[in-house]
Design a protein around this motif. Structure first.
Motif, PDB file in Angstrom:
ATOM      1  N   ARG A 205       3.555  11.015  -1.503  1.00 38.07           N
ATOM      2  CA  ARG A 205       3.198   9.612  -1.618  1.00 38.07           C
ATOM      3  C   ARG A 205       2.478   9.147  -0.356  1.00 38.07           C
ATOM      4  NH1 ARG A 205       7.374   4.574  -2.377  1.00 38.07           N
ATOM      5  NH2 ARG A 205       7.473   4.760  -0.128  1.00 38.07           N
ATOM      6  N   CYS A 206       1.456   8.308  -0.535  1.00 33.02           N
ATOM      7  CA  CYS A 206       0.766   7.725   0.622  1.00 33.02           C
ATOM      8  C   CYS A 206       1.616   6.562   1.136  1.00 33.02           C
ATOM      9  CB  CYS A 206      -0.620   7.225   0.209  1.00 33.02           C
ATOM     10  SG  CYS A 206      -1.373   6.103   1.427  1.00 33.02           S
ATOM     11  N   GLU A 207       1.977   6.617   2.420  1.00 29.50           N
ATOM     12  CA  GLU A 207       2.830   5.556   2.981  1.00 29.50           C
ATOM     13  C   GLU A 207       2.023   4.291   3.293  1.00 29.50           C
ATOM     14  OE1 GLU A 207       6.318   5.406   3.261  1.00 29.50           O
ATOM     15  OE2 GLU A 207       6.010   7.105   1.901  1.00 29.50           O
ATOM     16  N   CYS A 209      -0.402   2.858   0.947  1.00 26.77           N
ATOM     17  CA  CYS A 209      -0.412   2.038  -0.274  1.00 26.77           C
ATOM     18  C   CYS A 209       0.828   2.274  -1.130  1.00 26.77           C
ATOM     19  CB  CYS A 209      -1.673   2.332  -1.088  1.00 26.77           C
ATOM     20  SG  CYS A 209      -1.801   4.055  -1.623  1.00 26.77           S
ATOM     21  N   ARG A 210       1.670   3.223  -0.689  1.00 26.49           N
ATOM     22  CA  ARG A 210       2.938   3.530  -1.359  1.00 26.49           C
ATOM     23  C   ARG A 210       2.752   4.039  -2.788  1.00 26.49           C
ATOM     24  NH1 ARG A 210       6.981   2.431   2.400  1.00 26.49           N
ATOM     25  NH2 ARG A 210       6.093   1.064   3.957  1.00 26.49           N
ATOM     26  N   SER A 212       2.000   7.323  -5.345  1.00 27.51           N
ATOM     27  CA  SER A 212       2.093   8.782  -5.394  1.00 27.51           C
ATOM     28  C   SER A 212       0.731   9.362  -5.727  1.00 27.51           C
ATOM     29  CB  SER A 212       3.098   9.211  -6.464  1.00 27.51           C
ATOM     30  OG  SER A 212       4.387   8.811  -6.064  1.00 27.51           O
TER      31      SER A 212
END
Ligand SMILES: [Zn+2]
Length: 247
Positions: A205-207, A209-210, A212
């Motif tokens: 997951r991209c922290e 934009c939150r 996955s």
């Protein structure tokens, strides 16, 4: 773009420090004491105007009372003189005597009117003085409140500023460890993406934009060289691989 993995990881440290500095700057701007001081400044200005108006009222009424007292004194002196002329029998002419007696009557009436007026002015002056004292006390209270708020605000500022200088001091060497082209990209994205230019890829997951990442995107990342600079497919932020990226 390529950058050594260690430099990419330092970018996350830089992001954390920048976020701290942004948060402190926001806290400094949004300090409740600063807002309260602005409200208080308005109340102080209003109360000050009211004090000045009440001072003018007291001064006007004092002047009015003085003028009436002077008039009363003039009437009394004239009456005493007339009375003396009557008492000592200086006036022999009946016509003149009658005039003098009628003048004494009218002077007495005038004195009564002036004394009534003076009493009324005195009452108004006392009311104004009372109001002035109340307003002065209120103004002094507000000044004390202002001094207290100011000192609390300055204390809060000092705390925030100390934290900010510590973060800024830490930030300088961290920036020096990130290559210039990566730094420029980070600064540009940070400016346009709400203060977040780089984010960790954590558990797929991209922290930033939150969101996955898709299996396709994750596979592409698995195949990418370790020093490749990656971008999130959703938010375009720099995506940094970390030990628990889930790859
Ligand atoms: Zn993202």
């Amino acid at each position: 773009m390529n950058a050594p993995p260690a430099a990419q990881l330092r970018l996350l440290d830089l992001q954390a420090l920048d976020a701290t500095l942004d948060r402190l700057a926001h806290r400094r701007r949004a300090l409740p004491e600063a807002a309260a001081l602005e409200v208080l400044a308005g109340r102080l200005a209003t109360t000050h105007d009211e004090v000045v108006r009440a001072e003018t009222d007291v001064s006007d009424l004092t002047g009015e009372q003085d003028r009436i007292e002077t008039d009363v004194q003039v009437v009394r002196t004239r009456m005493a003189r007339d009375q003396e002329r009557l008492d000592t029998g200086q006036v022999g002419n009946p016509r003149e005597l009658e005039n003098l007696q009628s003048e004494v009557v009218s002077l007495r009436r005038r004195q009564g009117d002036l004394e009534d007026k003076e009493l009324e002015v005195m009452e108004r002056r006392e009311e104004s003085e009372h109001r002035l004292a109340t307003l002065r006390a209120r103004h002094a209270e507000l000044l004390a409140e202002e001094a207290d708020l100011r000192s609390r605000r300055d204390q809060a500022f000092a705390g925030i500023d100390a934290e900010a200088s510590a973060a800024a001091a830490e930030r300088t060497p961290v920036r020096a460890e990130v290559p210039a082209d990566l730094l420029a990209l980070y600064d540009r994205i940070r400016a346009s993406s709400g203060g977040v230019g780089a984010a960790a890829l954590q558990h797929g997951r991209c922290e930033g934009c939150r969101l996955s990442l898709s299996p396709v995107a994750l596979n592409a990342i698995r195949a990418a060289a370790p020093d490749a600079v990656l971008r999130c497919e959703e938010c375009s932020r720099i995506l940094v691989r970390v030990p628990d990226s889930g790859l």
